[in-house]
Design an enzyme around this catalytic site. Structure first.
Site, mmCIF file in Angstrom:
data_model
loop_
_atom_site.group_PDB
_atom_site.id
_atom_site.type_symbol
_atom_site.label_atom_id
_atom_site.label_comp_id
_atom_site.label_asym_id
_atom_site.label_seq_id
_atom_site.Cartn_x
_atom_site.Cartn_y
_atom_site.Cartn_z
ATOM 1 N N ASP A 175 0.821 -1.210 0.000
ATOM 2 C CA ASP A 175 0.000 0.000 0.000
ATOM 3 C C ASP A 175 0.856 1.261 0.000
ATOM 4 O OD1 ASP A 175 -2.210 -1.565 -0.008
ATOM 5 O OD2 ASP A 175 -2.683 -1.328 2.119
ATOM 6 N N GLY A 479 -1.454 4.267 5.881
ATOM 7 C CA GLY A 479 -0.243 3.636 6.373
ATOM 8 C C GLY A 479 0.924 4.576 6.580
#
Length: 522
Positions: A175, A479
């Protein structure tokens, strides 16, 4: 035999004509859109010594490579070979099928590929070369490959290369790698169009260059939310057939300064604290998330602040209607029509409606804003099961201060089929923009030392065991951490396009639908 079903071209692999016979026993329909390649085939001695073809001196054949759908949304490349003694007839079929593939204008011809060599336990480069590159070669897709050497290498490179000669950008990583390439691609488009990204109310230019990524990370929630599985071969086949899925992107600003773009999760409180703590323990590998999650749960910190949001009134559906976003989603299609009408009437300068802002003050264990379900192996339904990929809205989830036991009940709901919003301390809203200001930011005009004393005393009374003075959390943006607690978030409808088609229904349902379609012999 070539047939037409519901406006789509199919190849029936049972037989083609009485003069062309399949080498293998096949009985299935394959859409032209899911054929990967057609090529001439040379026979070996073993293949020629079969049945009535044994005495033939010369055989001619062609092979059709196509998509075979397996369980759990997994795709695989399969092939079927057809042969005959008439060279002219064989060439006719080969040419006809190749012409049909040429008509699939959505298919990419040239791709720019970024590979994170440290992704997937340092297996990203090997996975691409062994599993993905051969499929691109089979489909006659040319690629320019860049192996990244440092952080933001791909992002910086996208501002330098001629991206307009490519049909898409591919990133091999997790990600984080997707976020880096996405920022480079969106930033380049805004720069070329003269759009100031620091203006939170600016209407951003849509990216017409598709983006995709393969799994290599720890969660890969983008893959799970857009395709249904994190698998490199499946992702490669979606690219080859030219699937295109629009995707909403949220811009995050602080004091008229651009911070980040987000496509999956913006989390303050619980998920922000997990990320902040796990970044200090990267040496632990993926286990750091479990450790930091357990530690954060035990600390049970809550944070005071004010949230102001504008409801997404023009968006169909709600976060609790249990209408999951799937391939051909009606809600996303309606948003696409509305967006097209706005672009036709106003161009890029969409006028902001004077809609009322709703304000909520309180103490929160977690504040989450998601543009997609954020599904992953540990949470099959995700943080918001009914969130849509391209409806121009985000689901804002507020988890108010509650007991540690009740918060655990809420977290467990993410792993099962129960309604995770069915708690008195959980609120969820579908919004098009929102602002958050922490209590500490609101008190900034007061003396800093007084604030520290006041916050320290209050927090130790609430948490006598830990006796800490944490008054601000960190935002978890896909993230990555954001230092600013006070932010302004705006959803940009269908700002990007992915090489994906959305999560498909089960194969059994598709087969039943195909059987009910009317066949028309061409």
């Amino acid at each position: 035999m070539t047939v037409k079903k519901s406006g789509k071209l199919f190849i029936h692999f049972t037989f083609l004509t009485t003069s062309i016979v399949p080498l293998q026993n096949r009985n299935c329909f394959v859409p032209i859109s899911e054929i990967i390649a057609v090529e001439e085939t040379e026979f070996n001695k073993k293949q020629r010594n079969i049945g009535r073809w044994q005495k033939m001196a010369k055989l001619h054949a062609f092979t059709v490579h196509y998509v075979k759908k397996a369980r759990n949304h997994r795709w695989r490349c399969r092939d079927a070979t057809f042969w005959c003694v008439d060279e002219h007839l064989c060439n006719q079929w080969t040419q006809a099928l190749k012409e049909l593939l040429e008509m699939q204008k959505s298919r990419p011809k040239q791709l720019l590929v970024y590979i994170n060599p440290y992704g997937g336990k340092r297996q990203g480069k090997r996975i691409y070369e062994q599993k993905v590159a051969p499929l691109f070669s089979l489909a006659s897709i040319s690629t320019d490959v860049v192996v990244t050497e440092h952080a933001n290498h791909a992002k910086d490179n996208l501002f330098e290369v001629n991206i307009y000669k490519y049909d898409g950008v591919v990133c091999v990583g997790g990600d984080g790698m997707f976020s880096e390439v996405m920022h480079g691609l969106i930033g380049r488009m805004q720069k070329d169009s003269g759009i100031d990204q620091n203006n939170p109310k600016a209407s951003l230019v849509q990216c017409n260059i598709c983006l995709v990524f393969y799994f290599s990370g720890s969660t890969d929630c983008i893959c799970y939310s857009t395709v249904g599985i994190s698998d490199p071969v499946t992702s490669a086949l979606h690219i080859i057939v030219g699937d295109c899925q629009p995707l909403d992107v949220s811009s995050v600003h602080h004091n008229n300064t651009f911070l980040k773009y987000s496509v999956s999760l913006l989390g303050y409180g619980f998920y922000g604290d997990i990320l902040k703590d796990s970044e200090k323990k990267r040496w632990m590998g993926p286990m750091r998330y479990d450790y930091s999650g357990f530690k954060t749960f035990l600390s049970h910190h809550y944070y005071e602040g004010t949230i102001a949001y504008q409801p997404a009134k023009q968006t169909h559906g709600s976060p609790r209607d249990k209408e999951s976003c799937r391939m051909g989603c009606y809600i996303c299609k309606q948003s696409e029509k509305q967006l097209a009408e706005q672009n036709k009437e106003h161009g890029l300068k969409h006028e902001e409606g004077e809609e009322e802002w709703k304000v909520i003050k309180g103490k929160f264990l977690a504040i989450n804003a998601v543009n997609m379900s954020c599904a992953c192996p540990r949470s099959p339904k995700g943080l918001s099961p009914a969130a849509h990929l391209a409806d121009g809205s985000a689901d804002l989830i507020l988890v108010r201060k509650c007991s540690r036991f009740n918060f655990l009940r809420y977290l467990v709901r993410h792993t099962n089929q129960d309604d995770q919003f069915d708690f008195p301390f959980v609120d969820v809203y579908r919004v098009k923009c929102f602002q958050f200001t922490s209590k500490l930011s609101e008190d900034n005009e007061s003396n800093v030392m007084d604030i520290g004393k006041k916050r320290f005393g209050q927090f130790c009374r609430d948490h006598p065991a830990c006796c800490c003075n944490i008054v601000n959390s960190t935002w978890n943006c896909d993230g990555e951490t954001l230092d600013s607690s006070a932010i302004e978030v705006r959803v940009h409808c269908q700002l990007m396009k992915l090489f994906a088609r959305g999560i498909e229904e089960d194969c059994k349902d598709e087969a039943a639908h195909s059987q009910s379609s009317i066949e028309q012999l061409l």
